[in-house]
Each structure stands twice: as structure tokens, then as C-alpha cells.
Design an enzyme around this catalytic site. Structure first.
Site, PDB file in Angstrom:
ATOM      1  N   ASN A  10      38.443  20.608  32.703  1.00 45.97           N
ATOM      2  CA  ASN A  10      39.354  21.550  33.354  1.00 45.97           C
ATOM      3  C   ASN A  10      38.767  21.861  34.725  1.00 45.97           C
ATOM      4  O   ASN A  10      37.789  22.601  34.833  1.00 45.97           O
ATOM      5  CB  ASN A  10      39.455  22.820  32.488  1.00 45.97           C
ATOM      6  N   HIS A  93      45.175  29.687  29.174  1.00 42.77           N
ATOM      7  CA  HIS A  93      43.746  29.836  29.494  1.00 42.77           C
ATOM      8  C   HIS A  93      43.456  31.310  29.787  1.00 42.77           C
ATOM      9  O   HIS A  93      44.287  32.016  30.365  1.00 42.77           O
ATOM     10  CB  HIS A  93      43.391  28.960  30.701  1.00 42.77           C
ATOM     11  N   GLY A 170      31.840  30.024  31.889  1.00 37.10           N
ATOM     12  CA  GLY A 170      31.164  30.082  33.184  1.00 37.10           C
ATOM     13  C   GLY A 170      29.927  30.958  33.206  1.00 37.10           C
ATOM     14  O   GLY A 170      29.411  31.275  34.280  1.00 37.10           O
TER      15      GLY A 170
END
Ligand code: PGA
Length: 252
Positions: A10, A93, A170
Site C-alpha cells: 500500500n 483503511h 507506521g
């Protein structure tokens, strides 16, 4: 049904045409790693070019509008995405849910639009840290699944679920493989109820700080059918490290 691990990159809001070289390198290497199903979801602007550059791997989008077309300035429909050469679209998402206030109902309507356009859909779910700390991770994910998944046993074959705990995205932090397995087993149970027998066919990906170093242990957790990879999918070198870890796990 394919049982090959499914590794999806992604790219989020990263990538200009300079990144096509990465896609080409990933595609070339995927030719030698046929035990793994590889896909990239670049930004809309690169879908067509990436499709032309990479012929073996699947190319998809990161979002779509639920309507077929019309007066929706700045939006992109599923049919347009398909026309650009994509075979799948990610919906729901957590960055879309948070940045754009997307509800489960909206995500469900997008998922149906993707399937109606003739593509496969990856539906993302995952709890925030406070929900996990409060022991609510499973109930939150259940609610998201029931509210976001496209309906009908016949569509299950086109559906992949991505479990992405928001606190792991992340951040470099991941749940333990045991916690991942427990959540994936829970999701399997929900899918079996939601789709009946067809629920067994739905692949469940793990996403959130997957890297070449931790991919092997996360991918061999129970009910993990692959990975949705953000940051580590942006260079061929690190993405291929994850793909190779998935291929290793398929040996024998
Ligand atoms: P990350 O992102 O791999 O950079 O944590 C995963 C995702 O958001 O799909």
C-alpha cells in the site's frame, strides 16, 4: 481458491513516475517467486503506468467513491479504477476512516461498488490502542466487519480482509504473533457466520509495521493469509525481503 500467501503493498500518498522503477523490479522478482501472490496499490495517478510497467503482479487502488459516476469533484469511481487497469481496491483503511470520517456503512457501499465493477476488494479493520487496552479489540473488529463487509455468500470469493491494528501502523510496533493469531481466528469466526461456508475462503491479511525482519513470524501465525504492507513496500529491496520471507514459509 488459492492458498498462496498474498502480499500487498500500500503505497499510500507516495510515488511519482520515478517510483515505477521499484514496481518494475518487484514485478521481475515476482516472476521467480511464484509461491507468493504479489500486489501493489499505488496512488490513483500511477495505476495505469504501473499496470503497463508490471505485468505479473496485481495492481489495485487504495479507495474509491461508492457511486458509478456523477457530480463528485475530485472523486474516482470503481469503474474508472478498473478501466485504468486495476484488479482490486482497498476500502476502509484506518487512515480513510480517521482522515475522512468514513463510516462502516460508507465502507460497505464502497466494497459493493468495487465488486460490481468486477474487481476484488480488500476491507480493512482494526482497533485503536485504547480499545485494545480496554479489552475491546475483538468487539470493535466484529462491529467493523459486520458493518463494512459486502453482503451475499456469492461475493465472499472476491473479498479479502486486512486486520490492521491502528496503533501498529507506521509505528514500528506490532502485536505478538500469538495476539495476531487470536484476532485472526476471531475474524475467521465472524466471517463464517457472515458468509456461511464461503467464509472459509476469505483471506485474512495482517497489516501494521510488517518488515523483512518480522515478516516470517507474523506470516506463519494461525489464519494469516498474507500481509498489507505500507512503509516497507516503498522500495523493491524491502518489499522483496517480505515477499521472500513469505516464499520461504511455503517451502516443502
Ligand atoms: P505500515 O502501514 O506497514 O507502514 O505500518 C500498513 C498499512 O497502513 O497498510
Amino acid at each position: 481458491m488459492t492458498t498462496r500467501p498474498y502480499i500487498v503493498g500500500n503505497w499510500k500518498m507516495h510515488g511519482t513516475r520515478a517510483m515505477l522503477a521499484e514496481a518494475r523490479a518487484i514485478d521481475r522478482a515476482a516472476e521467480r517467486l511464484l509461491k507468493v501472490e504479489v500486489a501493489i496499490a499505488p496512488p490513483f495517478t500511477l495505476i495505469h503506468a504501473t499496470r503497463k510497467e508490471a505485468t505479473l503482479i496485481a495492481i489495485g487502488a487504495q479507495d474509491c467513491h461508492p457511486a458509478e459516476g456523477g457530480a463528485h469533484t475530485g472523486d474516482v469511481s470503481a469503474a474508472m479504477i478498473k478501466d485504468a487497469g486495476a484488479g482490486f481496491t482497498i476500502v476502509g483503511h484506518s487512515e480513510r476512516r480517521a482522515d475522512h470520517g468514513e463510516s462502516n456503512a460508507l465502507v460497505k457501499s464502497k466494497a459493493h461498488a468495487v465488486i460490481d465493477a468486477g474487481m476484488n476488494v480488500i476491507v480493512c479493520v482494526g482497533e485503536i490502542e485504547a480499545e485494545r487496552d480496554a479489552g475491546k479489540a475483538e468487539s470493535v473488529v466484529t462491529r467493523q466487519l459486520k458493518g463494512s463487509l459486502p453482503e451475499g455468500e456469492d461475493v465472499a470469493v472476491n473479498v479479502t480482509v486486512a486486520y490492521e491494528p491502528v496503533w501498529a501502523i507506521g509505528t514500528g510496533r506490532t502485536p505478538t504473533p500469538d495476539d495476531v493469531a487470536a484476532m485472526h481466528r476471531h475474524i475467521r469466526g465472524v466471517l463464517n457466520k457472515f458468509y456461511g461456508d464461503a467464509g472459509a475462503e476469505v483471506r485474512i491479511l495482517y497489516g501494521g509495521s510488517v518488515k523483512p525482519e518480522n515478516a516470517a513470524e507474523l506470516l506463519c501465525a494461525d489464519e494469516v493469509g498474507g500481509a498489507l504492507v505500507g512503509g516497507a513496500s516503498l522500495t523493491a529491496e524491502s518489499f522483496l525481503g517480505i515477499i521472500m520471507a513469505a516464499a520461504e514459509g511455503e517451502r516443502d
